[in-house]
Design an enzyme around this catalytic site. Structure first.
Site, PDB file in Angstrom:
ATOM      1  N   GLY A   6       0.840  -1.199   0.000  1.00  0.00           N
ATOM      2  CA  GLY A   6       0.000   0.000   0.000  1.00  0.00           C
ATOM      3  C   GLY A   6       0.862   1.231   0.000  1.00  0.00           C
ATOM      4  O   GLY A   6       2.097   1.141  -0.052  1.00  0.00           O
ATOM      5  N   PHE A  46       1.582   3.116   2.281  1.00  0.00           N
ATOM      6  CA  PHE A  46       2.370   3.201   3.511  1.00  0.00           C
ATOM      7  C   PHE A  46       3.643   2.380   3.444  1.00  0.00           C
ATOM      8  O   PHE A  46       4.587   2.616   4.174  1.00  0.00           O
ATOM      9  CB  PHE A  46       1.530   2.684   4.679  1.00  0.00           C
ATOM     10  CG  PHE A  46       1.030   1.291   4.434  1.00  0.00           C
ATOM     11  CD1 PHE A  46       1.824   0.194   4.731  1.00  0.00           C
ATOM     12  CD2 PHE A  46      -0.217   1.066   3.870  1.00  0.00           C
ATOM     13  CE1 PHE A  46       1.398  -1.088   4.463  1.00  0.00           C
ATOM     14  CE2 PHE A  46      -0.650  -0.221   3.609  1.00  0.00           C
ATOM     15  CZ  PHE A  46       0.155  -1.288   3.907  1.00  0.00           C
ATOM     16  N   VAL A  97       3.386  -5.086   3.743  1.00  0.00           N
ATOM     17  CA  VAL A  97       3.099  -5.975   4.866  1.00  0.00           C
ATOM     18  C   VAL A  97       3.702  -7.337   4.545  1.00  0.00           C
ATOM     19  O   VAL A  97       3.499  -7.871   3.453  1.00  0.00           O
ATOM     20  CB  VAL A  97       1.586  -6.145   5.105  1.00  0.00           C
ATOM     21  CG1 VAL A  97       1.344  -7.031   6.320  1.00  0.00           C
ATOM     22  CG2 VAL A  97       0.915  -4.794   5.296  1.00  0.00           C
ATOM     23  N   ASP A 104     -11.543   5.751  11.031  1.00  0.00           N
ATOM     24  CA  ASP A 104     -11.379   5.193   9.694  1.00  0.00           C
ATOM     25  C   ASP A 104     -11.982   3.794   9.647  1.00  0.00           C
ATOM     26  O   ASP A 104     -11.333   2.822   9.280  1.00  0.00           O
ATOM     27  CB  ASP A 104      -9.899   5.180   9.304  1.00  0.00           C
ATOM     28  CG  ASP A 104      -9.716   5.117   7.785  1.00  0.00           C
ATOM     29  OD1 ASP A 104     -10.698   5.386   7.058  1.00  0.00           O
ATOM     30  OD2 ASP A 104      -8.605   4.794   7.343  1.00  0.00           O
TER      31      ASP A 104
END
Ligand SMILES: *[C@@H]1O[C@H](CO)[C@@H](O)[C@H](O)[C@H]1NC(C)=O
Ligand SMILES: *[C@@H]1O[C@H](CO)[C@@H](O)[C@H](O)[C@H]1NC(C)=O
Ligand SMILES: *[C@@H]1O[C@H](CO)[C@@H](O)[C@H](O)[C@H]1NC(C)=O
Ligand SMILES: *[C@@H]1O[C@H](CO)[C@@H](O)[C@H](O)[C@H]1NC(C)=O
Ligand SMILES: *[C@@H]1O[C@H](CO)[C@@H](O)[C@H](O)[C@H]1NC(C)=O
Ligand SMILES: *[C@@H]1O[C@H](CO)[C@@H](O)[C@H](O)[C@H]1NC(C)=O
Ligand SMILES: *[C@@H]1O[C@H](CO)[C@@H](O)[C@H](O)[C@H]1NC(C)=O
Length: 856
Positions: free
Chosen positions: A542, A544, A547, A658
């Site tokens: 993503g 960010f 993972v 969120d």
């Protein structure tokens, strides 16, 4: 104002000096229900400063210890030694090379436990061989503790005491166990005196301020709660600007208050105002037993040179050990003739260089001559190195215009170390275990390698016995948040539009971590877990970062490792927010943060592994078989529980901000867990007048319109987003579908109009056609619609949502049962939907593994 009283009123705190008597103290302010002083090893009782020390060696003494082998002995200190103190309890000792136990039948409630030690050569027990642990009420107070090394680390103290505060439960007997450190046949345990003294219920625990708002924890959103499961060890207790106040002159609890002079570390040491004539006016919040009067009638302020005040912080430094939380209590009382009104003297307070109060105004807090204190919690977390460090308390003046006098005041200072979640006040450094000490030889020869190591670890501290030698902490805490909070400005979250699906369940590493503790991983461990961030291990990507799936603890624990892109200020902020939030929250329906890694500029979060990935992947990813209706309901109920816990289960309302289907994860048992707290805020409930005013964040399609319009964030904003989630689950349709016809782009709008026009069935996920009982569908839509109410106040609480969804599930279940019971007729659709459900479940076990997709 005259600047008169300077250092000459300071008396040395060398413990050989007797406490000087002080006038006007509130000695009788508190009478402890339990007031026990045991003179260990003595067969007689003696009175010291009106206090009766009871010998534990007298026939039928109430306090005779029980030894496993009845081998503890009593002895007298060598009175020809120059360092021997003159009075009980230091003249005699109880010593043993095996465990011995004192039992105290005391009332329930918080107690002081003070242990007194005079390390010395006793017949057959060399001074240097004392190495022992002390446990009380299940807490480890001291471990592998060497009284001689401790005493030698403090310049003047040949003898010392250590003070702990702990809570004795109803019907609990207070048991204090002394255990020589195993592995060294010479090691022995000893003690000269033990005090057990009750304290007022709300002196340190359950204080008014703590029970209403929690203890402020600098740099962190969630306040600290000091509950009675924590044990405190007094590190320092200072009568700021005043003189030594000994146990006999405390308010009835025999505490010792030192002068503060040698802890003032700013270049300018300020001035010492005093007002012995003022009549102190104790209020309800700060009763007269809180501290002796002399603490409040003396103080330290900034100095006489007007230009100097603004140029420095009046600073005190006290040595403490890292990787513990500390409770810092600052005592204040305005008594100077010039200071009478609010705004007369307003100043800033920094703890550990972090601003904790930007508008300290003692007069407006309490009034003239009214004592008051403020509590703060400080986390001194340093995972890279366990060491001693200075905890600083700094006061800074404000410029003209903010205050009449640019000045600051402090009257008293108490610092306590707080036990870690395992009930330890001490960590053990394996290198210091005394079985590495060479054998018996010369009595005079201290085990050099050992003492050297310990001295490096402790560094000579203050003069009194309250300096701590606690060896080193095993436990790694969250790194303290040193950075300034930067407000991030857009709504991307780390999980981003990513789903990830993984295989096996994980061991519940997270659950062994308790609420305010979070494990630190070294970068090396993370590299080992992910084969140096091997692409093969990536399970999600993503904005960010990535993972990874990984194994830690030698392969025993499977984890999800979120590696954030470096260098993003927003990332750093959210990284820390997430650590703060998650490490303090534990709930079945919240994702557990196992730990983190902040080495070498990395920002890595380690989570419990959620084997089945996100809820959205099971709604949209065609690789996954469609979820049956009841399972969707159960997932919604679980997620609602998680949000309900955030809103009302924790001490403060936490607003997720969120809520969406990509932030609801599923473990291998399909248990829903709310994740991603990067945007979370500690907020207030919608009922209260206040709210969190903040830049709008969140994800388009889920955003509460009221929050968007008014920038008012309340827990009801999450309820709105959850309403969108509910419709998403019902329709298996994203919150926003840009390709859809105009009126259908926003799921929330489309769903509302369908519900109003009675055409909901059109929207329902085709996979669920015929599988949803009508009553259940109606109830479900009713709940989802109420969540989407335009006005936050009209939306239900998450608690209402939980119960509404449970009710909907009941309706579904009972309809299905009815259908089964009443017929085998052609309306046996329920039956077949159940069959579908079963096969779907089985199928998904096989298919889910390893699949990984992105979606919108
Ligand atoms: C302390 O306060 C209590 C209750 O307000 C009062 O009864 C007691 O006399 C006070 N003691 C002193 C020494 O001021
Ligand atoms: C304790 O009792 C024993 C026998 O009962 C007696 O010999 C001894 O003198 C007593 N000691 C003290 C200190 O009273
Ligand atoms: C007592 O202390 C004196 C002075 O330090 C020392 O000379 C003497 O040997 C000690 N006696 C015992 C029995 O340890
Ligand atoms: C002490 O306080 C009293 C009451 O506020 C005040 O009248 C007096 O002037 C003060 N004394 C000094 C030295 O500040
Ligand atoms: C006081 O301390 C704070 C925190 O360390 C620092 O930011 C500030 O610059 C200091 N003020 C002065 C005047 O030194
Ligand atoms: C703490 O501060 C004192 C005084 O400034 C200094 O001597 C000591 O070395 C410091 N200790 C640590 C661990 O930094
Ligand atoms: C500086 O502090 C002193 C001592 O407390 C005070 O008298 C003085 O008014 C302060 N300076 C200014 C500019 O307010």
């Amino acid at each position: 104002m005259k600047p008169p009283l300077l250092l000459f009123i300071f008396i040395s705190v060398s413990l050989e000096a007797l406490p000087i008597s002080v006038t006007g103290n509130n000695v009788d302010a508190y009478r402890p229900t339990d007031d026990i002083a045991v003179d260990c090893g003595s067969s007689t009782s003696s009175t010291v400063e009106n206090r009766n020390w009871i010998g534990d060696a007298a026939n039928r003494s109430d306090y005779s210890p029980i030894g496993k082998t009845h081998s503890s002995i009593t002895t007298q200190a060598n009175i020809s030694s120059p360092r021997v103190p003159g009075t009980a309890p230091y003249l005699t000792a109880r010593l043993s090379r095996s465990e011995f136990v004192y039992t105290f039948h005391v009332t329930a409630g918080p107690k002081f436990v003070r242990l007194h030690f005079f390390p010395s050569d006793y017949p057959n027990f060399r001074r240097v061989d004392s190495f022992f642990s002390v446990e009380a009420a299940g807490y480890t107070l001291l471990r592998s503790f060497s009284a001689s090394l401790f005493a030698d680390s403090t310049p003047s103290a040949g003898f010392f005491s250590k003070e702990f505060s702990l809570n004795v439960g109803e019907d609990q007997i207070l048991i204090i166990t002394f255990t020589p450190t195993p592995g060294n046949s010479d090691a022995y345990a000893f003690v000269n005196g033990i005090e057990v003294v009750s304290m007022p219920e709300s002196l340190y625990y359950n204080t008014v301020v703590d029970s209403t708002e929690g203890i402020k924890l600098p740099g962190q959103l969630v306040p600290y709660t000091l509950d009675t499961t924590k044990v405190l060890e007094a590190v320092k207790r200072l009568n700021v600007g005043g003189q030594f106040v000994g146990p006999a002159h405390d308010t009835g609890m025999y505490r010792t208050w030192e002068a503060d002079d040698e802890y003032v570390t700013s270049s300018d040491i300020g001035v010492l105002p005093v007002n012995i004539s003022i009549q102190l006016n104790y209020g309800e919040q700060v009763p007269n037993y809180t501290a002796p009067d002399p603490v409040y009638t003396t103080a330290r302020t900034m100095g006489t040179d007007k230009s100097i005040n603004l140029s420095y912080n009046l600073t005190w430094s006290v040595e403490v050990e890292t990787n513990f939380y500390y409770l810092v209590r600052l005592h204040f009382c305005e008594f100077q003739i010039e200071i009478n009104e609010p705004l007369d003297r307003v100043f800033k307070i920094f703890l550990d260089s972090q601003l904790v109060e930007d508008h300290a105004d003692v007069i407006s807090w309490s009034g003239k001559g009214v004592p008051i204190y403020r509590d703060f919690a400080v986390a001194l977390l340093d995972h890279s190195q366990k060491k001693r460090t200075n905890l600083s308390v700094a006061l800074g003046a404000l410029p003209d215009g903010s205050t009449l006098y640019s000045d600051a005041i402090l009257n008293g200072l108490e610092i306590f170390k707080i036990s870690d979640p395992d009930g330890n006040l001490v960590g053990l450094n394996p290198d210091l275990v005394p079985n590495k000490v060479p054998g018996p030889p010369l009595a005079s020869k201290a085990p050099s390698s050992l003492s050297k190591a310990v001295k490096i670890a402790i560094v000579a501290g203050g003069t009194s016995g309250f300096t701590i030698l606690s060896l080193l902490a095993f436990f790694l805490y969250r790194r303290r948040n040193r950075g300034k909070d930067s407000t991030s400005s857009n709504g991307t979250t780390w999980w981003g539009p990513v789903s990830y699906v993984m295989t096996k369940s994980t061991k519940t590493q997270g659950s062994s971590l308790s609420s305010d503790l979070c494990r630190h991983f070294s970068l090396a461990e993370i590299r080992a877990a992910t084969n140096n961030f091997d692409k093969v291990f990536i399970i999600g990507v993503g904005g960010f970062g990535n993972v990874y799936k990984g194994y830690v603890d030698g392969g025993a624990t499977q984890v999800a490792i979120k590696r954030l892109n470096q260098g993003s200020q927003q990332g750093l902020h959210e990284f820390r927010t997430e650590i703060e939030m998650l490490s303090q929250l534990r709930h079945l329906h919240l994702v557990s943060l196992i730990g983190f890694c902040e080495d070498a500029g990395e920002m890595i979060l380690v989570y419990d592994y959620m084997a089945r990935g996100t809820l959205s992947s099971h709604l949209y990813n065609t690789d996954n078989p469609p979820l049956p209706w009841k399972q969707r309901l159960e997932i919604c109920i679980g997620a609602a529980w998680g949000l309900h816990y955030l809103h009302s289960g924790a001490k403060h309302t936490i607003i997720h901000r969120d809520v969406k289907t990509t932030n609801i994860l599923l473990n291998e048992k399909w248990v829903a867990k709310v994740s991603d707290f990067g945007l979370s805020k500690v907020g207030t409930t919608s009922e209260s007048k206040t709210h969190v005013s903040t830049a709008v964040k969140g994800t388009f399609g889920y955003l509460d319109p009221e929050y968007y319009r008014r920038q008012r964030l309340t827990d009801k904003s999450d309820v709105y987003s959850f309403g969108v989630v509910l419709f998403e689950v019902l329709c298996a349709r994203p919150a926003v579908s840009r390709m859809a016809p105009m009126e259908q782009i926003s799921l929330a709008e489309w769903a509302q109009s369908c519900c109003k026009s009675g055409s909901v069935e059109e929207m329902v996920d085709p996979h669920l056609k015929g599988a949803i009982a009508l009553e259940c569908l109606n109830k479900f839509c009713e709940i989802a619609m109420s969540c989407l109410q335009d006005e936050g106040a009209k939306r239900p609480s998450m608690n209402d949502v939980v119960w509404g969804l449970n009710f909907a599930l009941q309706l579904q279940v009972s309809t299905e049962l009815e259908a089964i019971n009443t017929s085998d007729s052609d309306s046996g659709g329920w039956k077949s939907s159940r069959e579908t459900a079963t096969s779907t479940r089985a199928g998904s076990n096989d298919v889910c593994d390893e699949s990984m997709t992105s979606h919108d």
